[in-house]
Motif scaffolding. Structure first.
Motif, PDB file in Angstrom:
ATOM      1  N   SER A  36     -13.784  42.309  75.628  1.00 52.38           N
ATOM      2  CA  SER A  36     -13.528  41.883  76.998  1.00 52.38           C
ATOM      3  C   SER A  36     -12.542  40.727  77.048  1.00 52.38           C
ATOM      4  O   SER A  36     -11.846  40.532  78.041  1.00 52.38           O
ATOM      5  N   ASP A  37     -12.459  39.941  75.974  1.00 54.15           N
ATOM      6  CA  ASP A  37     -11.525  38.830  75.953  1.00 54.15           C
ATOM      7  C   ASP A  37     -10.081  39.308  75.970  1.00 54.15           C
ATOM      8  O   ASP A  37      -9.179  38.557  76.318  1.00 54.15           O
ATOM      9  N   LYS A  38      -9.841  40.554  75.580  1.00 54.78           N
ATOM     10  CA  LYS A  38      -8.496  41.091  75.586  1.00 54.78           C
ATOM     11  C   LYS A  38      -8.049  41.448  77.002  1.00 54.78           C
ATOM     12  O   LYS A  38      -6.898  41.772  77.226  1.00 54.78           O
ATOM     13  N   ASN A  45      -3.436  33.826  82.876  1.00 51.63           N
ATOM     14  CA  ASN A  45      -2.237  33.585  83.679  1.00 51.63           C
ATOM     15  C   ASN A  45      -1.107  32.917  82.896  1.00 51.63           C
ATOM     16  O   ASN A  45      -0.565  31.887  83.277  1.00 51.63           O
ATOM     17  N   GLY A  46      -0.766  33.526  81.752  1.00 50.85           N
ATOM     18  CA  GLY A  46       0.361  33.032  80.977  1.00 50.85           C
ATOM     19  C   GLY A  46       0.016  31.975  79.951  1.00 50.85           C
ATOM     20  O   GLY A  46       0.897  31.546  79.194  1.00 50.85           O
ATOM     21  N   ALA A 193      -5.735  38.388  70.327  1.00 54.26           N
ATOM     22  CA  ALA A 193      -5.154  39.206  71.391  1.00 54.26           C
ATOM     23  C   ALA A 193      -3.777  38.698  71.795  1.00 54.26           C
ATOM     24  O   ALA A 193      -2.922  39.456  72.238  1.00 54.26           O
ATOM     25  N   GLN A 194      -3.561  37.387  71.591  1.00 51.06           N
ATOM     26  CA  GLN A 194      -2.268  36.789  71.934  1.00 51.06           C
ATOM     27  C   GLN A 194      -1.327  36.724  70.734  1.00 51.06           C
ATOM     28  O   GLN A 194      -0.275  36.125  70.788  1.00 51.06           O
ATOM     29  N   GLY A 195      -1.751  37.357  69.637  1.00 50.21           N
ATOM     30  CA  GLY A 195      -0.904  37.417  68.454  1.00 50.21           C
ATOM     31  C   GLY A 195      -0.856  36.135  67.656  1.00 50.21           C
ATOM     32  O   GLY A 195       0.130  35.864  66.949  1.00 50.21           O
ATOM     33  N   ASN A 196      -1.913  35.322  67.768  1.00 49.88           N
ATOM     34  CA  ASN A 196      -1.935  34.051  67.056  1.00 49.88           C
ATOM     35  C   ASN A 196      -3.286  33.909  66.366  1.00 49.88           C
ATOM     36  O   ASN A 196      -4.149  33.152  66.788  1.00 49.88           O
ATOM     37  N   GLY A 197      -3.472  34.663  65.292  1.00 54.96           N
ATOM     38  CA  GLY A 197      -4.756  34.715  64.613  1.00 54.96           C
ATOM     39  C   GLY A 197      -5.033  33.500  63.741  1.00 54.96           C
ATOM     40  O   GLY A 197      -4.173  32.657  63.523  1.00 54.96           O
ATOM     41  N   ILE A 198      -6.257  33.436  63.259  1.00 51.35           N
ATOM     42  CA  ILE A 198      -6.686  32.370  62.364  1.00 51.35           C
ATOM     43  C   ILE A 198      -7.701  32.969  61.416  1.00 51.35           C
ATOM     44  O   ILE A 198      -8.420  33.918  61.756  1.00 51.35           O
ATOM     45  N   ALA A 199      -7.761  32.438  60.193  1.00 52.95           N
ATOM     46  CA  ALA A 199      -8.656  32.996  59.171  1.00 52.95           C
ATOM     47  C   ALA A 199     -10.111  32.792  59.565  1.00 52.95           C
ATOM     48  O   ALA A 199     -10.448  31.797  60.177  1.00 52.95           O
TER      49      ALA A 199
END
Length: 199
Positions: A36-38, A45-46, A193-199
């Motif tokens: 749901s976070d996606k 809003n940006g 989801a925003q393309g900024n992952g973390i381990a």
């Protein structure tokens, strides 16, 4: 056997900290769905978040867990409303704003160190805690990546010592602080989801 009062005090503070985390969380453990976070693009809003601690790893994830303060083999459970991010050289590390916004509150709690709450608009709030110090003031604007605090020992101890030295980070939506902190969301799911992952 003699009871070490210092150790007992630390355990009591830690239990209180994790209890407060659960009480402050409005998300349901049974209805939570990371997917749901996606679907939060309209709400966010940006906004595009970055982790508050660079180069860190997740030491305790978002969601249901056995509170570390209860130890291995415990039958207790709680909902962790954020993520703990640690790093091997975290002592003295800078903690930054994960997005631009307005600092709506800063305060100190004996069990959770210093807290920083930032309003990012549209009901989106981040709460960052377990800090050694705060470098921003209430009612001031901050930019993404700007230092808001420092990670380190609080009163000579690691806050929430069971998961090691870390920063606790929450993303909340539907907030109207101070009357409501809204509902928690999985920060890591949002980052991914925003393309900024973390381990």
């Amino acid at each position: 056997n003699k009871i070490n009062l210092g150790t007992m005090r630390s355990v009591i503070q830690s239990v209180r900290h994790h209890y407060d985390e659960c009480i402050n969380c409005t998300a349901s453990t049974s209805s939570y769905n990371p997917a749901s976070d996606k679907e939060l693009s309209t709400v966010l809003n940006g906004l595009k978040f970055i982790p508050p601690l660079s180069g860190g790893v997740i030491t305790s994830p978002y969601g249901p867990r056995t509170p570390p303060s209860l130890g291995n083999g415990s039958t207790g459970s709680a909902f962790h409303p954020g993520v703990d991010i640690g790093r091997s050289d975290a002592n003295g590390a800078q903690i930054v704003a994960s997005e631009s916004g307005t600092v709506v509150d800063t305060f100190y709690d004996a069990s959770g160190g210093y807290f920083v709450l930032i309003d990012h608009g549209n009901g989106v709030l981040t709460q960052t805690l377990d800090l050694q110090s705060v470098t921003v003031q209430k009612n001031t604007k901050v930019k993404k990546g700007q230092q808001i605090g420092t990670l380190g020992l609080v009163n000579g101890q690691v806050p929430s010592f069971e998961t090691g030295l870390h920063v606790h980070w929450e993303i909340r939506t539907g907030a109207n602080y101070p009357s409501s902190k809204g509902a928690t969301r999985d920060p890591i799911a949002i980052l991914k989801a925003q393309g900024n992952g973390i381990a």
